[in-house]
Design an enzyme around this catalytic site. Sequence first.
Site, mmCIF file in Angstrom:
data_model
loop_
_atom_site.group_PDB
_atom_site.id
_atom_site.type_symbol
_atom_site.label_atom_id
_atom_site.label_comp_id
_atom_site.label_asym_id
_atom_site.label_seq_id
_atom_site.Cartn_x
_atom_site.Cartn_y
_atom_site.Cartn_z
ATOM 1 N N VAL A 176 0.840 -1.202 0.000
ATOM 2 C CA VAL A 176 0.000 0.000 0.000
ATOM 3 C C VAL A 176 0.876 1.253 0.000
ATOM 4 C CG1 VAL A 176 -1.756 1.304 1.269
ATOM 5 C CG2 VAL A 176 -1.899 -1.187 1.165
ATOM 6 N N CYS A 177 1.997 1.203 0.700
ATOM 7 C CA CYS A 177 2.864 2.381 0.868
ATOM 8 C C CYS A 177 3.277 3.020 -0.461
ATOM 9 C CB CYS A 177 4.084 2.038 1.706
ATOM 10 S SG CYS A 177 3.667 1.485 3.378
ATOM 11 N N PRO A 178 3.760 2.255 -1.446
ATOM 12 C CA PRO A 178 4.161 2.920 -2.686
ATOM 13 C C PRO A 178 2.994 3.569 -3.418
ATOM 14 C CG PRO A 178 4.375 0.529 -2.910
ATOM 15 C CD PRO A 178 4.073 0.813 -1.474
ATOM 16 N N GLU A 204 0.481 5.061 -1.986
ATOM 17 C CA GLU A 204 0.241 6.333 -1.297
ATOM 18 C C GLU A 204 1.310 7.372 -1.631
ATOM 19 O OE1 GLU A 204 -1.984 5.673 2.831
ATOM 20 O OE2 GLU A 204 0.097 4.979 2.843
ATOM 21 N N LEU A 205 2.568 6.940 -1.629
ATOM 22 C CA LEU A 205 3.652 7.876 -1.903
ATOM 23 C C LEU A 205 3.593 8.385 -3.342
ATOM 24 C CD1 LEU A 205 6.619 6.291 0.067
ATOM 25 C CD2 LEU A 205 4.965 8.006 0.821
#
Length: 187
Positions: free
Chosen positions: A46-48, A50-51
């Site tokens: 999920v992190c990439p 969002e970034l």
Amino acid sequence: MSLVGTQVKPFKAQAYHNGKFIEVTEESFKGHWSVVCFYPADFTFVCPTELEDLQNIYPTLKSMGVEVYSVSTDTHFTHKAWHDTSETIKKIEYIMIGDPSHVICRNFDVLIEEAGQADRGTFIIDPDGVIQSIEINAGNIGRDADVLINKIKAAQYVRNHPDEVCPAKWKEGSATLKPSLDLVGKI
């Protein structure tokens, strides 16, 4: 206790930014608006997304006088490695802070102690280094960066017009309210 309205606590950290390692402190957030985006870990799922979403609105935020800082408990070296190997993260132009000591995550009350990782937390900080808005999501719920634009515009508006407030769903140019005895019970 809420951190809204409080000064960012002192810290010193290394960050990766545009091919270089830099030092970032709480003083880095002063003199301009800042968005600090905490996320659990590099090389995840999920992190990439969002970034990348945050990068997509970064030019708009910059035009509004806002600097963006992403933070995870990974090191600045790990941020560079991720930046060098991921097509998604390679696009990022904003500052990626490493917090392996967990000082920043603890200061912002987003550290998941048993995991050694950060919650998904987004903080809007004014030019005086005071936290104006907080959003924290569970680890499996990604954020929508577009929401930040209106929140920042509202925060900037009320900073410049301290006798006014922005109602729900306020958009730039929309009517605001001037709190007074005359409005009590009439909205």
